[in-house]
Design a protein around this motif. Structure first.
Motif, mmCIF file in Angstrom:
data_model
loop_
_atom_site.group_PDB
_atom_site.id
_atom_site.type_symbol
_atom_site.label_atom_id
_atom_site.label_comp_id
_atom_site.label_asym_id
_atom_site.label_seq_id
_atom_site.Cartn_x
_atom_site.Cartn_y
_atom_site.Cartn_z
ATOM 1 N N ARG A 1 76.623 41.540 116.816
ATOM 2 C CA ARG A 1 77.010 42.725 117.322
ATOM 3 C C ARG A 1 76.265 43.381 117.933
ATOM 4 N N ILE A 2 75.090 43.777 116.968
ATOM 5 C CA ILE A 2 74.632 45.307 117.363
ATOM 6 C C ILE A 2 73.747 45.061 119.023
ATOM 7 N N TYR A 3 73.183 43.678 119.047
ATOM 8 C CA TYR A 3 72.342 43.187 119.939
ATOM 9 C C TYR A 3 72.965 42.979 120.987
ATOM 10 N N LEU A 4 74.706 42.449 120.920
ATOM 11 C CA LEU A 4 74.803 42.261 121.935
ATOM 12 C C LEU A 4 76.251 43.711 121.951
ATOM 13 N N GLY A 5 75.559 44.504 121.731
ATOM 14 C CA GLY A 5 76.139 46.385 122.216
ATOM 15 C C GLY A 5 77.332 46.471 121.639
ATOM 16 N N GLN A 6 77.813 45.115 120.933
ATOM 17 C CA GLN A 6 79.267 45.621 120.416
ATOM 18 C C GLN A 6 79.938 46.593 119.331
ATOM 19 N N THR A 7 78.592 47.107 118.534
ATOM 20 C CA THR A 7 79.095 48.019 117.481
ATOM 21 C C THR A 7 77.193 48.447 117.683
ATOM 22 N N THR A 8 77.438 50.181 117.016
ATOM 23 C CA THR A 8 75.785 49.799 117.113
ATOM 24 C C THR A 8 75.570 50.851 115.645
ATOM 25 N N ALA A 9 76.538 50.306 114.476
ATOM 26 C CA ALA A 9 76.244 50.804 113.392
ATOM 27 C C ALA A 9 76.378 49.322 112.156
ATOM 28 N N ALA A 10 74.735 48.655 111.495
ATOM 29 C CA ALA A 10 75.245 47.463 110.605
ATOM 30 C C ALA A 10 75.908 47.923 109.650
ATOM 31 N N PRO A 11 77.013 47.212 109.072
ATOM 32 C CA PRO A 11 78.076 47.137 107.579
ATOM 33 C C PRO A 11 76.453 47.516 106.492
ATOM 34 N N ARG A 12 77.381 47.920 105.243
ATOM 35 C CA ARG A 12 75.924 47.558 104.692
ATOM 36 C C ARG A 12 76.058 46.462 104.426
ATOM 37 N N VAL A 13 74.743 46.531 103.442
ATOM 38 C CA VAL A 13 74.012 45.441 103.506
ATOM 39 C C VAL A 13 74.959 44.426 102.076
ATOM 40 N N ASP A 14 75.806 44.882 101.155
ATOM 41 C CA ASP A 14 76.634 44.535 100.813
ATOM 42 C C ASP A 14 78.067 44.381 100.666
ATOM 43 N N SER A 15 78.231 44.802 101.965
ATOM 44 C CA SER A 15 79.575 44.364 102.703
ATOM 45 C C SER A 15 80.035 43.667 104.060
ATOM 46 N N GLY A 16 78.510 43.349 104.630
ATOM 47 C CA GLY A 16 78.462 42.703 105.628
ATOM 48 C C GLY A 16 78.271 40.950 105.577
ATOM 49 N N PRO A 17 77.893 40.179 106.886
ATOM 50 C CA PRO A 17 78.098 38.826 106.622
ATOM 51 C C PRO A 17 77.158 38.360 105.265
ATOM 52 N N LYS A 18 77.559 37.105 105.172
ATOM 53 C CA LYS A 18 77.197 36.494 104.255
ATOM 54 C C LYS A 18 76.603 35.050 104.502
#
Length: 189
Positions: A106-123
Motif C-alpha cells: 500500500r505504501i509502495y504503490l502510494g495508496q497510503t503514507t502511514a503504516a497501520p500499527r503492527v498489531d492491527s495490520g495485515p497478518k
C-alpha cells in the motif's frame, strides 16, 4: 486444457529415442547435432495459455501476483523494525531460518503514507522472488490461484501494474518490483 506436461507421452518419446539409439549404435557428431536441433525446437501449443495469478486483498483492493514469482505464503508472527529503512519496509522477519525483508505494498504503490500499527495490520505474508531477490509482501487475505485469459488485462500506465481485469483485480509486475528493489539495494539505476 491443462498446463501440466503429459508425462506418459514424454516417457514414450524417451523410450523410442533410447530404442532408436540402441539400434543405431553410437551416433556420430552430425547425427547428434541434428537430433539436438530437432529436440530444441519449441513445441507449438494449440491454445494460447492464460496468466496464472495468486489473488490477494489489501484493504478493499484486490491484487494478483504472477504465480511464477510466489515462493511461499505464511502468517506473520513478529516484525522487527529496521531503522532508516524506506517507509514501505515494515521490518524484517525470520522465515525458515532466513531473515526476510517485509514490504507494505500500500505504501509502495502510494495508496497510503502511514503504516497501520503492527498489531492491527495485515497478518499474512506472501514471499515473492526473482531478479536475485526474495521479499515478503503483506496481505490482509489470500484467496486462490486463477488463470486469466490472455486478453483479460487492460493496459496500465504504471510500471508496477501489468494490468487490471474488468472486475478490478490489479496484477502486480513482480519482476519490475523486484528488479527495482534489487537496484535500490545495490545502488544501481
Amino acid at each position: 486444457m491443462s498446463d501440466a506436461p503429459n508425462f506418459d507421452e514424454l516417457r514414450r518419446l524417451l523410450r523410442d529415442n533410447a530404442d532408436a539409439l540402441a539400434r543405431a549404435g553410437t551416433p556420430d557428431a552430425d547425427q547428434l547435432a541434428a537430433r539436438t536441433r530437432q529436440l530444441a525446437q519449441a513445441v507449438e501449443s494449440p491454445v494460447e495459455v492464460g496468466r496464472r495469478v495468486l489473488t490477494f486483498r489489501l484493504d478493499a483492493e484486490m491484487y494478483g501476483w504472477p504465480v511464477e514469482n510466489v515462493r511461499a505464503i505464511n502468517r506473520i508472527s513478529f516484525l522487527t523494525p529496521v531503522p532508516s529503512a524506506p517507509a514501505y519496509y515494515r521490518g524484517v522477519t525470520s522465515l525458515r531460518g532466513q531473515v526476510l525483508s517485509v514490504m507494505d505494498l500500500r505504501i509502495y504503490l502510494g495508496q497510503t503514507t502511514a503504516a497501520p500499527r503492527v498489531d492491527s495490520g495485515p497478518k499474512l505474508l506472501i514471499v515473492i522472488g526473482g531478479a536475485g531477490l526474495e521479499i515478503g509482501v503483506l496481505a490482509d487475505d489470500v484467496f486462490e490461484v486463477i488463470t486469466l485469459p490472455p486478453d483479460a488485462l487492460t493496459n496500465h500506465d504504471a510500471d508496477l501494474i501489468l494490468g487490471v481485469t474488468a472486475k478490478g483485480l490489479s496484477v502486480v509486475n513482480a519482476k519490475a518490483l523486484l528488479t527495482r528493489e534489487w537496484q535500490r539495494v545495490h545502488g544501481t539505476t
